[in-house]
Enzyme design. Structure first.
Site, PDB file in Angstrom:
ATOM      1  CD  GLN A 153      44.318  38.789  46.042  1.00 55.10           C
ATOM      2  OE1 GLN A 153      45.283  38.085  46.246  1.00 55.10           O
ATOM      3  NE2 GLN A 153      43.442  39.063  46.995  1.00 55.10           N
ATOM      4  CD  GLU A 199      38.036  37.171  46.074  1.00 55.37           C
ATOM      5  OE1 GLU A 199      37.740  38.378  46.002  1.00 55.37           O
ATOM      6  OE2 GLU A 199      38.731  36.689  46.977  1.00 55.37           O
ATOM      7  CG  ASP A 254      43.670  42.738  48.520  1.00 52.38           C
ATOM      8  OD1 ASP A 254      44.821  43.066  48.884  1.00 52.38           O
ATOM      9  OD2 ASP A 254      43.125  41.668  48.851  1.00 52.38           O
ATOM     10  CD  GLU A 292      42.605  43.586  51.574  1.00 50.08           C
ATOM     11  OE1 GLU A 292      41.504  44.121  51.313  1.00 50.08           O
ATOM     12  OE2 GLU A 292      42.748  42.361  51.636  1.00 50.08           O
ATOM     13  CG  ASP A 306      44.135  40.020  53.833  1.00 49.53           C
ATOM     14  OD1 ASP A 306      43.999  39.229  54.773  1.00 49.53           O
ATOM     15  OD2 ASP A 306      43.928  39.666  52.644  1.00 49.53           O
ATOM     16  CE  LYS A 355      40.911  37.592  53.590  1.00 50.97           C
ATOM     17  NZ  LYS A 355      42.193  37.469  52.860  1.00 50.97           N
ATOM     18  NE  ARG A 385      40.993  34.038  53.071  1.00 48.60           N
ATOM     19  CZ  ARG A 385      42.151  33.748  53.660  1.00 48.60           C
ATOM     20  NH1 ARG A 385      42.156  33.381  54.937  1.00 48.60           N
ATOM     21  NH2 ARG A 385      43.296  33.840  53.017  1.00 48.60           N
ATOM     22  CB  SER A 386      39.918  33.550  46.718  1.00 49.69           C
ATOM     23  OG  SER A 386      40.905  32.803  47.373  1.00 49.69           O
ATOM     24  CE  LYS A 420      38.920  42.432  49.336  1.00 50.56           C
ATOM     25  NZ  LYS A 420      40.251  41.899  49.654  1.00 50.56           N
TER      26      LYS A 420
HETATM   27  P1  PGA Z   1      42.277  35.057  49.629  1.00 52.16           P
HETATM   28  O1  PGA Z   1      42.006  36.473  49.001  1.00 52.16           O
HETATM   29  O2  PGA Z   1      41.027  34.558  50.225  1.00 52.16           O
HETATM   30  O3  PGA Z   1      42.777  34.238  48.477  1.00 52.16           O
HETATM   31  O4  PGA Z   1      43.349  35.264  50.679  1.00 52.16           O
HETATM   32  C1  PGA Z   1      41.210  37.455  49.600  1.00 52.16           C
HETATM   33  C2  PGA Z   1      42.008  38.681  49.982  1.00 52.16           C
HETATM   34  O5  PGA Z   1      43.233  38.716  49.791  1.00 52.16           O
HETATM   35  O6  PGA Z   1      41.458  39.621  50.542  1.00 52.16           O
HETATM   36 ZN    ZN Z   2      43.688  40.724  50.767  1.00 47.31          ZN
END
Ligand code: PGA
Ligand code: ZN
Length: 426
Positions: A163, A205, A241, A284, A311, A336, A365-366, A387
């Site tokens: 990712q 992102e 990640d 991650e 995560d 988060k 978050r994304s 991050k």
């Molecule tokens: P997400 O991605 O906000 O789509 O969960 C961010 C991450 O995985 O760290």
């Molecule tokens: Zn993540």
């Protein structure tokens, strides 16, 4: 009481993916106001608190009218008159009012936006920036950033399975210098893509999103971009990640781009080979959220030289963090706030990680907005790392730029966590 909550108002705003999200304003008796916004994930852990969406056909089901109605109705009524300086009592009221384990009745998007707005209002009532209010006079540092250069997975059409390919400017002496280093690498990576004639776009992102031929090509290219930008590996290092829950379950990992299926053991040897070949210092979610044995094997193999972050594996939950520490399944915690739904629960997760000697990374978050609250959490709680996604798009840059403003406001007392933000002997 001057800091009593007088009025709460929620509205629909739009996030960086053009989807609706919840914004909340909290007004206090003394005229102070605080605003909170719910971000949104795309690659979510199955144990995260629930983001309440309307469903149905309208706006592809993403509308948040019920969550907003919950804030303007039940939540506003239940919190009226409470002291905004008493965050934990206000959050406890939210938790009890919701009454479900995953905030599925009121919606974690409704509760986190409210919870953050209360903290912002409380800070405003004390004429403090949020980070100052949260630090309670303790010494703090600006966080070491983790910044995405190439995006993949659920944020980029799954063209690449891994990712996030990120960098960490561990050689920077100040936050300002960290930004300059990342800017060089980001722009160099873009030029490399152009020179190679790669088709590329910009992922959710803000990272480049090229048509790599394999997952490993992204790693090779990032390593090259760091070197071509003029940095050694002890100045700018790589963080990944993997977000492995997106392509692995029940001990089987399917890399669509590489057209390969790996067992948990085989996937471990791929990751270990990558770690030997490239300057990776942080990984991650290397294994899926259901693969404790995989997480343990990885952490056992690399744990004292590489940061292993949970995560999806931990979803900012104290019980899961404690279990992961006992199991030695990872050595760092991604924080988060919307994964649990209140600031107090996020704080508890941070305290658990700190008590257990684990690394702490506050994360966006994304799906984001211009809101910069997470910068203040990372700084005020002195987590050491932040991050936020990449080095493009204003919802990302708003966060990095806020760090620069905090750095300036602090003047000569500014302390930058730098490589010490990682709990590794580097
Ligand atoms: P997400 O991605 O906000 O789509 O969960 C961010 C991450 O995985 O760290
Ligand atoms: Zn993540």
């Amino acid at each position: 009481m001057k800091t009593a909550i007088k009025h709460i108002h929620s509205r629909r705003i739009w996030d960086s993916r053009g989807r609706p999200t919840v914004e909340v304003d909290v007004h206090l008796q003394d005229g102070s106001m605080g605003r909170g916004v719910a971000p949104a994930g795309a690659s979510r852990g199955s144990r995260e608190a629930l983001e309440l969406r309307d469903g149905g056909l309208h706006l592809d089901g993403f509308d948040v009218s019920h969550a907003i109605a919950n804030v303007n109705g039940e939540i506003a009524k239940a919190l009226a008159g409470m002291n905004a300086l008493d965050q934990s009592s206000a959050d406890q009221r939210l938790i009890e009012l919701d009454g479900t384990p995953l905030k599925s009745r009121l919606g974690a998007n409704a509760t986190i936006a409210t919870s953050l707005a209360i903290a912002q209002a409380a800070a405003a009532s004390q004429s403090l920036a949020l980070w100052q209010y949260l630090s309670q006079g303790e010494a703090v540092c600006l966080p070491l950033p983790q910044i995405q250069i190439f995006g993949g997975g659920a944020h980029a059409g799954r063209r690449v399975d891994v990712q996030d390919f990120l960098v960490m400017p561990i050689g920077a002496q100040s936050f300002d210098e960290a930004m300059v280093m990342v800017a060089h690498v980001y722009q160099t990576a873009g030029k490399l893509m152009q020179a190679r004639g790669k088709r590329f776009g910009v992922a959710d992102e803000g990272g480049w999103w090229p048509d790599f031929a394999s997952n490993e090509e992204a790693l090779q290219t990032l390593t090259l971009a760091i070197e071509k930008a003029g940095y050694r590996h002890d100045q700018v290092a790589i963080a990944l990640d993997i977000a492995a829950s997106e392509f692995g379950q029940q001990g089987s990992y399917t890399l669509g781009l590489d057209n390969q299926v790996f067992s948990s053991e085989e996937w471990l040897s791929v990751l270990l080979r990558w770690i030997d070949a490239y300057p990776i210092i942080s990984v991650e979610d290397p294994f899926a959220e259901d693969d404790t044995a995989g997480m343990q094997a990885f952490t056992r193999a690399v744990g004292n030289r590489i940061q292993v972050i949970g995560d999806d594996y931990l979803v900012t939950r104290v019980d899961l963090i404690e279990a992961a520490h006992t199991d030695q399944a990872c050595n760092a915690v991604l924080l988060k706030p919307n994964q649990v739904g209140t600031l107090t629960e996020t704080y508890a997760a941070m305290l658990a990680a700190r008590r257990l000697g684990m690394g702490m990374i506050v994360s966006a978050r994304s799906g984001e907005t211009e809101d910069t609250a997470i910068v203040h959490l990372a700084t005020g709680w002195n987590t050491g790392q932040l991050k936020v996604g990449s080095f493009a798009r204003s919802e990302r840059m708003a966060k990095w730029n806020e760090c620069l403003r905090i750095q300036e406001m602090w003047g000569k007392h500014t302390v930058f966590a730098g490589k010490h933000g990682l709990k590794l002997a580097l």
